[in-house]
Every structure is written in structure tokens, then in C-alpha cells.
Design a protein around this motif. Structure first.
Motif, short mmCIF file in Angstrom:
data_model
loop_
_atom_site.label_atom_id
_atom_site.label_comp_id
_atom_site.label_asym_id
_atom_site.label_seq_id
_atom_site.Cartn_x
_atom_site.Cartn_y
_atom_site.Cartn_z
N SER A 5 0.84 -1.19 0.00
CA SER A 5 0.00 0.00 0.00
C SER A 5 0.87 1.25 0.00
N LEU A 7 0.67 3.59 2.04
CA LEU A 7 1.04 3.85 3.43
C LEU A 7 2.29 3.08 3.82
N ASP A 8 2.37 1.81 3.40
CA ASP A 8 3.56 1.01 3.70
C ASP A 8 4.80 1.64 3.08
N ASP A 11 5.80 4.59 5.16
CA ASP A 11 6.44 4.12 6.38
C ASP A 11 7.87 3.66 6.10
N ASN A 12 8.07 2.91 5.03
CA ASN A 12 9.41 2.42 4.70
C ASN A 12 10.37 3.57 4.44
N TYR A 33 4.16 14.14 8.53
CA TYR A 33 3.25 13.54 9.50
C TYR A 33 2.63 14.52 10.50
N PRO A 71 9.46 -1.69 12.82
CA PRO A 71 8.43 -1.73 11.78
C PRO A 71 7.70 -3.07 11.70
N GLU A 74 4.43 -2.62 14.32
CA GLU A 74 3.32 -1.73 13.98
C GLU A 74 3.76 -0.73 12.91
N ARG A 75 2.76 -0.12 12.32
CA ARG A 75 3.05 0.92 11.32
C ARG A 75 3.65 2.13 12.01
N LEU A 76 4.40 2.86 11.26
CA LEU A 76 5.08 4.04 11.79
C LEU A 76 4.08 5.05 12.35
N THR A 78 1.09 4.63 13.49
CA THR A 78 0.50 4.12 14.73
C THR A 78 1.46 4.35 15.90
N TRP A 79 2.72 4.03 15.70
CA TRP A 79 3.75 4.24 16.73
C TRP A 79 3.87 5.72 17.09
#
Length: 183
Positions: A5, A7-8, A11-12, A33, A71, A74-76, A78-79
Motif C-alpha cells: 500500500s 502507506l507502507d 512508512d518504509n 506527519y 516496523p 506496527e506501522r510508523l 500508529t507508533w
């Protein structure tokens, strides 16, 4: 074939920024963010100024703890929200304490005395008839705040009043109590 996705992917990229530790990467992360975190905190806190302070504090904490982010757990985002909400809880407690101190000082200034000491002495002198001429609600508020250590906000919540209603009622009724004692 696995689906990645957007979002992933974000995050990466952010995780890669975390590892670099470069100040420019911090600014990129913040710009990416912070608006979303601000939206969540603004809805949670209901106060733009406090939410802005929390976002700044949260991003400082996020950047400081960036190497502890996993990672795989949880997703970044969310953390980051967990850290931001913790900062918001601390700010709320601090803000309530500040408000409580402000109200206590205001009441002390209105009467140019330490109201808590005054009420304790008055209660000692009057015993069971202490504060008999004020409303039961304010009598309970006096007991909660000055004798049981409740904050104004906790006492107001307990009594089903707004903090402002309680503050106004306390000022009016303490005036009545002082008038009784002085007459």
C-alpha cells in the motif's frame, strides 16, 4: 504477488529517514506527519495551542526514540500516534494542574488570604455547623477541594458542574462564609 500500500511505502521511507539521523530528514518527517498528528491531537484536546505544543513535544520524543521503532510490530504512524497521545495526556494533566492553581490563586487574591487555612480554622471552630448557610453542593465542593485534596476540575466533574460554574459558586459562597464569620 503481494500488494504494497502507499502507506507502507511512506512508512518504509520514513524508517530509512529515521536511520540516517539527519536534521533534514527530521524536517521531512515532521512536514509529512505533523499535520495528521495535529488533527488527531486537536480533536482529542480541543485546544489548538495545547495541541501545537504537544505536536512539537511529540516529534521531539519521536525523533529521540526513532531507533527503538520496530516496523515489524506496527506501522510508523500508529507508533507516532502512541507517543503523541502520551504527550497529550501529560499536557492535559499539566494544563488541569495549571488551571487548578490559577483558580486557587484567584480565590486567595479575591479575599487577600489563604482560603484553605481560613476554611480549616473555621471548620475547627464551628464543627458540625461549618458552612451550614451555603448550598449543599458548595459545601461538598469545599470539602472535596480544601479537605480531601481534589482539584477544581475533579470536584467539578464529581458534582456535574463546569469548572467555571464551580469557580463562580465558590467565590460567591466563600464570601458568604467570610461574612458570617466577620459579623
Amino acid at each position: 504477488m503481494s500488494f504494497i500500500s502507499p502507506l507502507d511505502e511512506l512508512d518504509n521511507n520514513a524508517v530509512a529517514m529515521f536511520k540516517s539521523g539527519d536534521h533534514k530528514d527530521y524536517l521531512k518527517l515532521y512536514n509529512k506527519y505533523a499535520p495528521a498528528v495535529m488533527g488527531v491531537l486537536l480533536r482529542t484536546l480541543g485546544d489548538k495551542e495545547i495541541a501545537e505544543k504537544c505536536v512539537n513535544n511529540a516529534f521531539f520524543e519521536i525523533w529521540s526514540r526513532r531507533l527503538s521503532y520496530n516496523p515489524e510490530k506496527e506501522r510508523l504512524f500508529t507508533w507516532m500516534l502512541k507517543i503523541s497521545r502520551t504527550c497529550a495526556k501529560c499536557a492535559c494533566l499539566s494544563e488541569k494542574k495549571y488551571l487548578d492553581d490559577e483558580i486557587r490563586e484567584e480565590i486567595d487574591l479575591v479575599y487577600a488570604m489563604d482560603i484553605q487555612a481560613y476554611l480549616k480554622e473555621k471548620k475547627r471552630m464551628e464543627g458540625a455547623s461549618f458552612a451550614s448557610k451555603v448550598t449543599a453542593e458548595i459545601r461538598e465542593a469545599i470539602n472535596l477541594i480544601y479537605f480531601q485534596g481534589y482539584s477544581f476540575s475533579a470536584a467539578a466533574e464529581h458534582l456535574g458542574l463546569s469548572v467555571e460554574q464551580l469557580r463562580a459558586g465558590m467565590i460567591k459562597n466563600i464570601k458568604q462564609l467570610k461574612g458570617e464569620w466577620l459579623s
